[in-house]
Each structure stands twice: as C-alpha cells, then as structure tokens.
Design an enzyme around this catalytic site. Structure first.
Site, short mmCIF file in Angstrom:
data_model
loop_
_atom_site.label_atom_id
_atom_site.label_comp_id
_atom_site.label_asym_id
_atom_site.label_seq_id
_atom_site.Cartn_x
_atom_site.Cartn_y
_atom_site.Cartn_z
N ASP A 41 1.07 -1.08 0.18
CA ASP A 41 -0.01 -0.04 -0.05
C ASP A 41 0.99 1.33 -0.16
OD1 ASP A 41 -2.34 1.35 0.34
OD2 ASP A 41 -1.93 1.80 2.25
N LYS A 42 0.61 1.96 -0.94
CA LYS A 42 1.72 3.33 -0.93
C LYS A 42 1.66 4.22 0.09
CE LYS A 42 0.79 7.12 -3.23
NZ LYS A 42 0.93 8.33 -2.32
N GLY B 87 -4.73 5.01 -4.20
CA GLY B 87 -5.78 5.81 -4.55
C GLY B 87 -5.55 6.79 -5.32
#
Length: 712
Positions: A401-402, A553
């Site tokens: 996840d970034k 996102g």
C-alpha cells in the site's frame, strides 16, 4: 445480561486447568504443577477432536523444570551404574570380579532402582497412548520395559541364561542425558515468552500524594504516574508528562539507534531510558501493553505448526508402528527361521525399539520453529501463524500500500522554486499566512518553517478564500497563497507558471503558488514523501527474485513518478480501499504467491485475500487482527528480512527432516541384524547412543540459525 454473555461468563468461571504431565492435577486458575512445575493449561486445550487428552512431546520437554528433572535422574543413575558395572556378568568374565551366589540378585536390585528412574518415560508414554498420539515415548518404554523384564526373568528362571541389566541400565542413562539435552535446548531455543518477560523491570517508582514508593509492576494500573530514571526500563506503555531523554526501543523496532522523547511523546514497555529522568503516565498495562500483546502473539504462534512439522508428526507416528512391526519380525526371523537363541533374537528386537525412537524427528521442526520465533522477535517481526513461513519463502509478488508504507503518509515540502528573491523570503511570506490555516497543506508549510528554523513574519487582515487559498497583509502590502485559480483571479498567472504547474503535476507534486498583487513570487511543492528505505527495500526484493506492486488511490499521473523512482514493477492506481483485495486476487489468478503489506486497518480485506498478509508499521499496537505477520516498524526493509528469515528457516527444517529420517532409514535395518552376516551388530546400549546423537545433531543444526544474518 444476554444469554450469550451469561454463557461466556459462566464458561470462564468454570474453566479448569491441568498439567500436561499429570492430568490428575486440576486447578481453578492457571499456575504451576506442584509435581513437575510445568505450566498448567486449560483443560479444553488438552482435548483433541475425540475428547482425549492431548499434548505433544516437544511442548512437554520445552521447560527448564523438565531439563532439571532429567539431569537429576541422570546423576543418580550415573552413581548407580558404577556398582552395577562392577558386579555385572561381563565384569566377572573379563575383569575377574569375584562371583558369589547373591550377585545376580544384587544386580537385580540395583537395576530395579535404575529402572525406577526411567518411569518418567512411561508417564509420557501413557499420555501418548491415551491421546492416541503414539510416538517416541511409547517406543522408549517398550524397549526399556522389555529389556528390564527379560533380564528380571533370567534372574529368577534358570532356563533363561542371559541377562543384560548393564545394557538396559546404560540405555536408561543415555536416554536420560539425551532427554536433558533435548529439554534444555528446546527451552533455550523456544522460551521467547520468558525472553519478553525479561524486558520488563520487576519494580516501578510509583508517584503518589505522599511521594514515591516502590511497587511491583503487576500492581500498576492505567493512569498511574511512574518515574523512570536514567538506565531504567519503562514498566508499561505510557506518555511522558515531565522531562525527556533518549530511549532505546530496539526490543520492539529491531533498531538500536536511540529515539529522542519529550513531553507528550509515547513510550513503550521495556524501552530503556538512556539519559535524563522522566515521569510517565501509564496508558496500557499488563496484557494491554505492547509487551503483553507480543506475549499473546508468541503464545498464539506456538499453537500453530508449519506443514513440515505436520509431515514430521505423521512420520513419527508411522515410524512407531513400523518399529513395532520390524521388532516383532526380528524376533520371529532370528529365533524361528534362523534358529538363533531366543535371548539373541530378543536383544535385537529390543535394539530395534530403542534405535527407532523418533527423537530426532520429534525435535527437528519444533526446535527450528522456536528459534525462528525468537530471531523474528529480535528483528521486530511477529509471526502469528508459523504455517505462513512456507508461503513467505515462495513469494513471487509483494504488494505494498503506497501511503504510509512506501511513503511517509504525510504531506511535506519537497521542492521550492523562487521567481523573485530568495527561497527563505518566499517561505517567510507563505509561512506567515499559512500559520493561520487549519488545512493539511497550510500546516505542512508551517511545519517546514519550524524544521528549517525560519521565523514567520506577522500578518494582518487574514482571509480564507474557499477552494482557492488565503490572502493577508504583511507590512501594509497584500499577499496571496493558493492554487492556479487564485493566481488567475489576482492577474499574476503566466506561461512560466503554467510550465511549472505541468512539471510538478507530472512528478506527482501538489504546487502552492505565492504572489503579491503585482507578480508571482514563486511556488512551493508538496507531496507525500518517499521513505528513504523504500528504494533499497525494493532493490533487495528484486535481488531475491520477488516482484513489487503498488496499490494507491492516487491518479496514475501522480503514482507513476513514485513508481518509476522506486522501480515498482506493477502500479494499481485510483483504487478504492474496499477494492484493494480485487487487485491482490488479480495477481493470484496469474499463479503468483502474493504477500500483501499494509497498515492492517483499511487494508484488512486485502491482507486476508493475500497468500500471506503482513501488517506493516503497527508500531506499538502490535495486536493487529488482520494479517498473519506483524512488523512493528513502518520500514519496508523489515519485509525483506521476513522473506530472508522464512527461506533460512525452511531450509533448516528440511535439513533436519532429512537428518532425522535418514538416520532411521539406516539405523533400523542395522538394529534388526541385517548387517550381522558382514560382521556388524548393534547392541541396545550403542543403539541408545546413536539415537541420542541424532537428536543432538538436529538441535545443533537448528541452533546455528540463532546467528543468522537477515540480509540479502
């Protein structure tokens, strides 16, 4: 109170505890067994599917009390072996020891006392038989029992002319020492819970209305204020309310570099205060504290097994039945078919039972698992399910996840471009205006000024311009801070500004323009900063042959520069939190073994979908429900350590399995007399030595893992 709550409460009140070794010991609360000092366990955990008492040999052996008991028995038997050897039949034949009428009965008496000290094997065997988990203790008991009874019969029945009290007693002596080594190594290797307990001080300085008093840490509660002096350990999680200093948190993070703490900083249980004296208000104590959560994780991990362990368990069970079958065949073939004396055939059969004892098999995997648990804990890695070790070692893709994992998860100033004047002057103007903002961008700019030790100027007539930015007066002159729209309204927008905007957008940065009424003064770019260790972690994963994907996102335009800078193989952009698991599944559908690394909160579905879910950056909140493995630091490099650890651990497991099985494949035929025609025969005593040696070999091999370097 609902029926469900009442049932649960009632169940807790009626919970009973018992000893794995002594089921007759039953208590209403946890504690120590009065007979063997082992930890009492809940009775419902001592049941298998069929309702039988259940425990495994490794867990019974992995205690300091068990090691001390076997050592005491070993010393007593050692002392008794000396007179037995002097009065034995071989001593009479070869050393000229005087023979007398009562000598066989004296042998019988000494051997019987020695046999008494072997009854611990029979206690273990009884539990194996009751739980239908036939294993090493069943075989040991059959071998020792048959040898002793055969010898006893020869003493009282003249027709049986041969006895081997000395051989069986020597076998008991070797077995006791072998079990001592096993118990000691299992305890030393696997008592990670005790190691965690050592991290806490025994007492704390509790601040009261009447001053300071020394109290046991068990009596501490939330809200208490304790004093932690230089060189002392923090007794529970809390927040510093007075003082400050540097703290060593390597027991949690795996990093030895001291961390500076001040008022309002959080501190974790077990952290060492290097300098200064602080007052800490406790927020989480006992099981709720960081170390309490770690102990719960380790305890849970101890209940899980890798599939290699399950294979070894099955092999040990089948080996028991095989040994019984071979022993029976040995007795029949040598006595009935070959025509050798019954005593000769019985000796070989007993040797088969002794040498086939699956000690090494029973010890091979648990020893590696427990050492791996400790090694992982020392590196800030908590493996909730040991079965996932085999998944992690085969990983082909790691999905990060970034935000908060590869990046810092917070806006920071990453570029400053001044069109008029210096960068510091630009920051002074922007910071003065943004000091009045509650927006995340404004706060980031103001924090940057504090970091650079730049003092903002005083401003007046501050106005928030919704959706555009802010304006204010400084020294009687009007200034603006905001986006392109505000700059266009002010009339200072230019082609140069548009070019800068395009470049920064391409780089994934958020530009904030600063202008006076007359002209554009410059631009401050903000972005979610990439962690320094992210690039190295991804390079190391590539060296391990593992590809990396990034979930975010953000738009593709914003994500692409970060992915390019880090060397990411696959980008999944514009992903909603609830849809992350779909992208993990997409990789799995292409036959990838996927590790998902996220914060364990909004990444829960993806962590569950992955072949192995890693909750990374859990910090002090280590009891993360989602994820099979927990990393305490938001450091992607710790995931590299995890993969290296998994590969080293699995390699040791396989090596130990080969050693243990290989020993039995060669030893059982030799014990059955297959090589007698070639002039080689194993006696029960030599068989016992070889059996113990095989256990020592797998323990030593496992212990080498303790010094393993988790580097690529």
């Amino acid at each position: 109170m609902s029926y469900l709550k009442f049932s649960r409460k009632n169940k807790e009140m009626t919970k009973k505890y018992t000893c794995p070794m002594h089921p007759e010991v039953i208590s209403d609360k946890p504690g120590k067994c009065p007979k063997c000092k082992m930890d009492l366990v809940p009775m419902d955990e001592m049941k298998d599917g069929g309702g039988h008492e259940h425990h495994d040999h490794a867990s019974m052996m992995a205690s300091p009390e068990a090691a001390a008991d076997f050592l005491k028995r070993f010393f007593i038997v050692t002392a008794l072996l000396v007179p037995l050897a002097i009065f034995s039949e071989p001593a009479v034949k070869f050393l000229g020891t005087p023979d007398f009428v009562l000598r066989p009965y004296l042998e019988f008496g000494i051997a019987t006392i020695i046999f008494y000290f072997s009854l611990v094997f029979f206690q273990h065997a009884r539990h194996e038989i009751i739980s239908r988990q036939y294993g090493m203790m069943t075989l040991v008991s059959l071998g020792v029992g048959a040898g002793y009874l055969f010898s006893a019969a020869s003493t009282f029945i003249p027709a049986i002319e041969v006895e081997f009290y000395l051989e069986i007693s020597t076998l008991i002596w070797v077995l006791l020492f072998g079990h001592f080594l096993e118990a000691k190594s299992s305890s030393a290797a696997g008592d990670a819970l005790a190691e965690v307990a050592k991290l806490l001080p025994k007492e704390a300085h509790l601040k009261t209305d009447n001053g300071v008093k020394e109290v046991e840490i068990a009596s501490l509660k939330e809200g208490d204020i304790v004093i932690v002096k230089a060189g002392e350990k923090v007794p529970a999680d809390g927040i510093i309310v007075k003082g400050g200093g540097n703290f060593n948190e390597s027991h949690i993070t795996g990093e030895s570099r001291p961390v500076e703490k001040s008022v309002k900083s959080g501190v974790v249980a077990g952290a060492i205060n290097i300098d200064g004296s602080v007052e800490v208000k406790l927020t989480r104590v006992g099981e709720s504290s960081t170390l309490g959560q770690i102990q719960n994780l380790i305890a849970s991990a101890k209940q899980t097994k890798p599939s290699v362990q399950k294979l070894a368990d099955r092999a040990a069970k089948w080996l028991t039945f095989s040994a019984l079958g071979v022993a029976f065949l040995t007795l029949i073939v040598w006595s009935v078919i070959v025509g050798q004396p019954l005593v000769f055939a019985a000796t070989l059969a007993i040797t088969v039972l002794v040498i086939a004892c699956p000690h090494a098999l029973g010890l091979a995997i648990p020893t590696v698992s427990t050492i791996a648990t400790r090694l992982a804990v020392n590196n800030g890695v908590f493996i909730k399910d040991m079965g996932k070790i085999e998944v992690v070692k085969d990983a082909t893709y790691v999905v990060f996840d970034k935000t908060g994992t590869l990046t810092k998860g917070e806006f920071g100033v990453t570029k400053i471009e001044s069109f008029v004047g210096s960068k510091n002057e630009l920051l002074e103007i922007a910071g003065a205006i943004e000091a009045n903002s509650s927006h995340v961008i404004g706060m980031a700019i103001y924090q940057h000024l504090a970091m650079e030790k730049i003092k903002p100027k005083e401003v007046t007539k501050v106005k928030n311009l919704a959706g555009r930015g802010m304006e204010a007066e400084l020294s009687g002159k009007k200034y603006f801070v905001g986006n392109k729209r505000l700059m266009e309204e002010t009339g200072v927008w230019s082609d140069k500004a548009q070019k800068v905007l395009d470049e920064m957008s391409e780089e994934g940065r958020t530009p904030v323009f600063v202008a006076s009424q007359e002209q554009l003064l410059g631009v401050i770019a903000l972005s979610d900063e990439i962690k320094e260790e992210s690039k190295q972690a991804i390079n190391e994963l590539h060296k391990l042959g593992v590809k990396v994907a990034m979930l975010t996102g953000d738009t593709k335009a914003a994500a692409r520069p970060i992915a390019k800078k880090l060397g990411i193989d696959t980008i999944f952009a514009e992903v909603l939190p609830e849809d992350k698991y779909k992208y993990v599944r997409k990789l799995q559908e292409k036959s990838n073994v996927v590790i998902m690394a996220g914060d364990g909160v909004n990444d829960a579905p993806a962590l569950t979908q992955a072949n192995a879910g890693v909750a990374i950056g859990a910090g002090t909140d280590v009891a993360v429900e989602a994820g099979d493995i927990v990393l305490t630091q938001s450091n992607p490099q710790h995931l590299v350590r995890l993969i290296v650890l998994a590969r080293k651990v699995y390699k040791k497991m396989v090596e130990n399995l080969i050693y243990a099985v290989g020993y039995n494949v060669l030893a059982i035929p030799a014990a059955a007399g297959l090589f007698i025609p070639f002039g080689f025969r194993l006696t029960p005593a030599v068989g016992a030595l070889l059996m113990s040696a095989s256990s020592v070999i797998v323990v030593i091999n496992a212990m080498t893992l303790r010094k393993a370097k988790l580097e690529v």
